[in-house]
Design a protein around this motif. Structure first.
Motif, short mmCIF file in Angstrom:
data_model
loop_
_atom_site.label_atom_id
_atom_site.label_comp_id
_atom_site.label_asym_id
_atom_site.label_seq_id
_atom_site.Cartn_x
_atom_site.Cartn_y
_atom_site.Cartn_z
N LEU A 144 3.51 3.56 -4.59
CA LEU A 144 4.23 1.86 -5.04
C LEU A 144 3.38 2.04 -5.39
O LEU A 144 1.84 2.55 -5.37
CB LEU A 144 3.91 1.17 -3.49
CG LEU A 144 5.37 0.90 -2.96
CD1 LEU A 144 4.94 -0.44 -2.02
CD2 LEU A 144 6.68 0.35 -3.48
N GLY A 167 6.65 -6.65 -10.89
CA GLY A 167 6.99 -5.88 -10.03
C GLY A 167 8.87 -6.03 -9.31
O GLY A 167 9.60 -6.86 -10.86
N TRP A 178 6.20 -2.62 1.83
CA TRP A 178 6.26 -3.67 1.41
C TRP A 178 5.64 -3.02 0.41
O TRP A 178 4.36 -2.87 0.22
CB TRP A 178 5.29 -4.69 2.29
CG TRP A 178 5.92 -5.83 2.96
CD1 TRP A 178 5.80 -5.29 4.20
CD2 TRP A 178 6.46 -6.95 3.17
NE1 TRP A 178 5.92 -6.64 5.02
CE2 TRP A 178 6.94 -6.76 4.26
CE3 TRP A 178 7.40 -7.16 1.57
CZ2 TRP A 178 7.91 -7.96 4.13
CZ3 TRP A 178 7.80 -8.43 1.98
CH2 TRP A 178 8.66 -8.71 2.99
N ASP A 179 6.37 -3.92 -0.75
CA ASP A 179 5.39 -3.92 -1.87
C ASP A 179 5.15 -5.34 -2.36
O ASP A 179 5.98 -5.77 -2.36
CB ASP A 179 6.79 -3.41 -3.56
CG ASP A 179 6.17 -3.06 -4.10
OD1 ASP A 179 4.61 -4.55 -4.76
OD2 ASP A 179 6.59 -2.58 -5.77
N ARG A 184 4.17 -6.86 -5.19
CA ARG A 184 4.06 -7.71 -5.66
C ARG A 184 4.61 -8.73 -5.89
O ARG A 184 5.38 -8.86 -5.56
CB ARG A 184 3.80 -6.35 -7.13
CG ARG A 184 3.07 -5.60 -6.90
CD ARG A 184 3.21 -4.74 -7.95
NE ARG A 184 4.78 -3.88 -7.42
CZ ARG A 184 5.33 -3.39 -8.73
NH1 ARG A 184 5.50 -3.57 -10.03
NH2 ARG A 184 6.54 -2.81 -8.10
N VAL A 214 8.87 1.11 -10.03
CA VAL A 214 8.46 2.08 -8.95
C VAL A 214 9.08 4.15 -9.55
O VAL A 214 10.04 3.30 -10.06
CB VAL A 214 9.13 1.22 -7.67
CG1 VAL A 214 9.01 2.55 -6.96
CG2 VAL A 214 8.04 -0.41 -7.25
N ASP A 216 -0.02 -0.61 -3.32
CA ASP A 216 0.11 -1.02 -1.80
C ASP A 216 0.57 0.94 -1.11
O ASP A 216 0.44 1.65 -1.87
CB ASP A 216 1.77 -2.02 -1.22
CG ASP A 216 1.51 -3.08 -2.00
OD1 ASP A 216 0.57 -3.64 -0.42
OD2 ASP A 216 2.20 -3.22 -2.77
#
Length: 733
Positions: free
Chosen positions: A180, A66, A19-20, A22, A159, A183
């Motif tokens: 990331l 993000g 997971w990102d 943001r 990213v 994360d």
């Protein structure tokens, strides 16, 4: 996902849980002066202040957003290019062993096999090469990060492209790390060892596990070799089903296989796509957790297929959310003990997007409460059953009820003709029907049938749960169940050409199903909440009218996951031939050549869901979601056995074309396992095993006179108290 052509074999590598985070939104965090409450929503909607609603649920502009929402990201692709003169011929999936055999034609025209195996308890894959390729210098292997295909999208979201890394060990070890901003990174690596290719992955701050897996060849081989035992034990536990319909048989077999891949006890809770993420594009809808049907549909089959342990990662994740659910519920409803689960969240329970109707859809909480209760009831023989009841089902049930109770208001009661009764009834003044109207100003109304059904189900479960836990019975539960309408109806013309009219279930007060829609939410009182008594003539008439109108509206706006739900609704109402036909329709139109289960149709001719011209769409042409396949598996199980409030129904509507069939080990409410045999389109035998003991009420369909373990019995329903381990055989006379 394994695919390719000519002499290039591609293995797409995804990792669920990358997971990102943001851009995750706090529940109703957009209101400048503080958290939005239910009373705020009620006031704004009733005043027609839609701009105020949008502001209340807008995402706050703070720092680095993000992608604008939390997003799961794909991994990469392993490209294996065979030597000149070699050609890929076919791939064969061995579901019994969880292996894939790739057949290739060598330069000297011999058939050679590449075997792909995966470890059960480690993120490790082995590609066994045929002897001619073991020491081949012309075999090319390349690991490509997904960022190579999605570079521009990633860079716009802050990213950076993946970074390559390698280790100078025997045979070499290469890979990449996708960093990331906020994360843990995803690391994927590969190495050639003893003539085979090993691939490993991990989500962490370092790539230490990947290095260990790829350098410890002996350990890696042992991990791979435990896989056949896992599959042997898995297939011995799930139902054994033999159908006369090849298409439905494949739905069962492949669905059971995919279940083990997607939601194993040692894995990550299943999201929309799970680990099956493309490498060439950013997956749509974040690959998040949708709780207005999608998560539930993916876990439905785990109940009947004896795989209750698959709920483990889901409950573990949701246990961690409990403080957030409590904070959401008590702040929004202003009521102590209320919980609130939004419809779309990441693995931290942060809201994905600004879809306000989904954010306030309280049936999401109620539905997961029902599912936790079903886990307990189906698993009465399991050692963790009481824990699931105590720390999942009970708080969700109470929290869902308290939230709904804060929403309720008392209004004058009316009868079916609209005349005042002189009494008071309960009403939900602000309610939604999932995804109907999107998040527009007309996407809500009074007494949405979906919400009414969810609340009734909660009110009926709560006394049973309280008795099981020794808790006091709250009189409000029965009061709400008694004075709340089962559904909202509309009357009038539904087909103008023939001037056909009826009274039918509406979405909410004054709102008819006025077109084809993917979410059959207004029919949830039939399934999954099953609050409508289909044996009551008056209620059954309303149901039949509703299905007639629903059928007339058509399937042009349906998505892949809603077709199996339609099949289940028909199976529950005794229209089994139609239920079977819709499953054929689903398989033909909402799966692809790799058996991927699609959200959008695989052609232009059956559904408007998708691009205007499917053949020209470059991105998101095939939106894969897992829910449709598991919904289809559950729909087949519902054709065989149904757990209802008034009993367990065995083959309640045997399709007339099913001449011969048999099944074993279908689990039901009360922890019973059911089997049956059909010969010449007649039920020849029903087998029951009680795993936990207790009351059995079996609607068998064998006629007024039948035999149980050789003893003649009367009546079309068998009622008895069973002992743990007791087995019964019912036969017609």
């Amino acid at each position: 996902m394994i695919w390719g052509r000519d002499r290039q074999l591609n293995i797409t590598i995804g990792r669920a849980g990358f997971w990102d985070h943001r851009g995750g939104n706090e529940f109703t965090a957009g209101r400048p002066s503080g958290k939005t409450t239910y009373q705020d929503v009620k006031r704004l909607l009733q005043a027609g202040d839609y701009d105020g609603i949008k502001r209340a649920f807008a995402m706050p502009k703070t720092g680095d957003q993000g992608f604008g929402h939390p997003q799961q990201l794909g991994g990469g692709r392993l490209e294996i290019t065979l030597p000149e003169g070699w050609t890929l011929k076919r791939g064969e999936l061995d579901m019994g062993r969880g292996e894939i055999v790739i057949v290739a034609l060598s330069s000297v025209k011999t058939e050679e096999h590449l075997v792909v195996k995966q470890a059960v308890d480690a993120e490790l894959t082995e590609v066994q090469l045929p002897k001619p390729l073991v020491n081949s210098s012309t075999l090319s292997v390349r690991l490509v990060p997904a960022s190579m295909f999605t570079k521009s999208q990633l860079e716009k979201s802050g990213v950076k492209p993946a970074e390559d890394w390698s280790m100078a060990v025997d045979g070499g070890l290469d890979g990449f790390q996708q960093l990331l901003p906020s994360d843990d990174a995803l690391t994927i690596g590969y190495a050639k060892r003893n003539g085979n290719i090993y691939v490993a992955s991990e989500v962490s701050k370092k790539q230490s596990v990947v290095e260990q897996l790829l350098t410890g060849v002996g350990q890696s081989k042992r991990m791979i070799n435990t896989t056949p035992q896992f599959w042997q034990e898995y297939w011995a536990s799930v139902p054994k089903i033999s159908l006369p319909d090849p298409a439905l048989q494949e739905i069962v077999d492949y669905g059971l296989y995919k279940q083990a891949c997607v939601s194993p006890p040692q894995g990550v809770a299943a999201a929309l796509q799970g680990p099956f993420m493309e490498d060439y594009q950013i997956v749509p809808w974040s690959n998040d957790y949708h709780f207005n049907i999608n998560v539930q549909m993916m876990y439905w089959p785990a109940l009947a297929t004896n795989r209750l342990s698959h709920f483990g990662p889901l409950w573990t994740m949701m246990r961690g959310w409990m403080p957030t659910l409590k904070q959401n519920g008590e702040a929004f409803f202003g009521r102590k003990g209320a919980l609130m689960l939004p419809h779309a969240v990441d693995d931290r329970c942060r809201v994905v997007g600004t879809f306000w109707t989904g954010t306030i859809d309280h049936a999401c909480t109620a539905w997961m409460a029902q599912m936790a209760w079903q886990h307990y009831r189906y698993g009465l023989d399991q050692p963790d059953a009481k824990q699931v009841l105590t720390d999942m089902a009970w708080p969700l049930l109470v929290g869902a009820f308290e939230g709904y109770y804060a929403m309720l208001e008392e209004v004058p009661g009316v009868d079916s003709s609209g005349s005042a009764t002189g009494g008071k009834r309960f009403s939900l003044p602000i309610s939604v029907s999932p995804e109907y109207g999107g998040d527009g100003p007309n996407a809500w109304g009074r007494d949405a049938s979906f919400q009414l059904a969810a609340l009734h189900r909660i009110c009926r479960i709560l006394p049973e749960a309280a008795r099981a836990l020794g808790q006091p019975i709250d009189p409000r539960w029965a009061d709400v169940d008694k004075r709340l309408p089962l559904y909202t109806t509309v009357k009038g013309v539904y087909m103008s050409e023939w001037n056909l009219t009826n009274e039918r279930i509406g979405l909410w007060q004054g709102k008819d199903l006025d077109g084809s829609h993917r979410h059959h939410s207004h029919l949830a009182g039939i399934y999954p909440f099953a609050t409508i008594d289909l044996n009551n003539p008056a209620q059954r008439k309303i149901v039949d009218n509703s299905l007639t109108t629903w059928r007339f509206r058509g399937a042009g706006g349906w998505s892949g996951w809603c077709v199996p739900w339609a099949s289940t609704l028909l199976a529950r109402t005794g229209q089994s031939e139609a239920a079977v036909n819709w499953l054929h329709y689903w398989k033909d139109n909402f799966t692809n050549e790799g058996r991927g289960t699609l959200h959008n149709a695989n052609n232009n001719g059956n559904s408007i869901m998708g691009a205007p011209d499917w053949t020209k769409e470059k991105q998101n042409r095939e939106i894969m979601q897992l829910d449709g396949g598991f919904g289809a598996l559950n729909a087949v199980l519902e054709l065989l056995v149904q757990s209802r409030d008034d009993g367990i129904y065995v083959l309640p509507g045997l399709p007339r074309t099913w001449r011969e069939l048999s099944f074993e080990r279908i689990r039901t409410d009360g922890a019973f396992q059911i089997g049956a045999t059909v010969r010449d389109n007649k039920v020849a035998e029903i087998r029951v095993k009680s795993l936990a003991g207790g009351a059995l009420r079996l609607v068998h369909g064998l006629g007024e006179q039948y035999q149980v373990n050789g003893k003649i019995m009367q009546g079309n329903t068998l009622e008895r108290s069973c002992q743990p381990g007791e087995e019964l055989i019912l036969k017609p006379i």
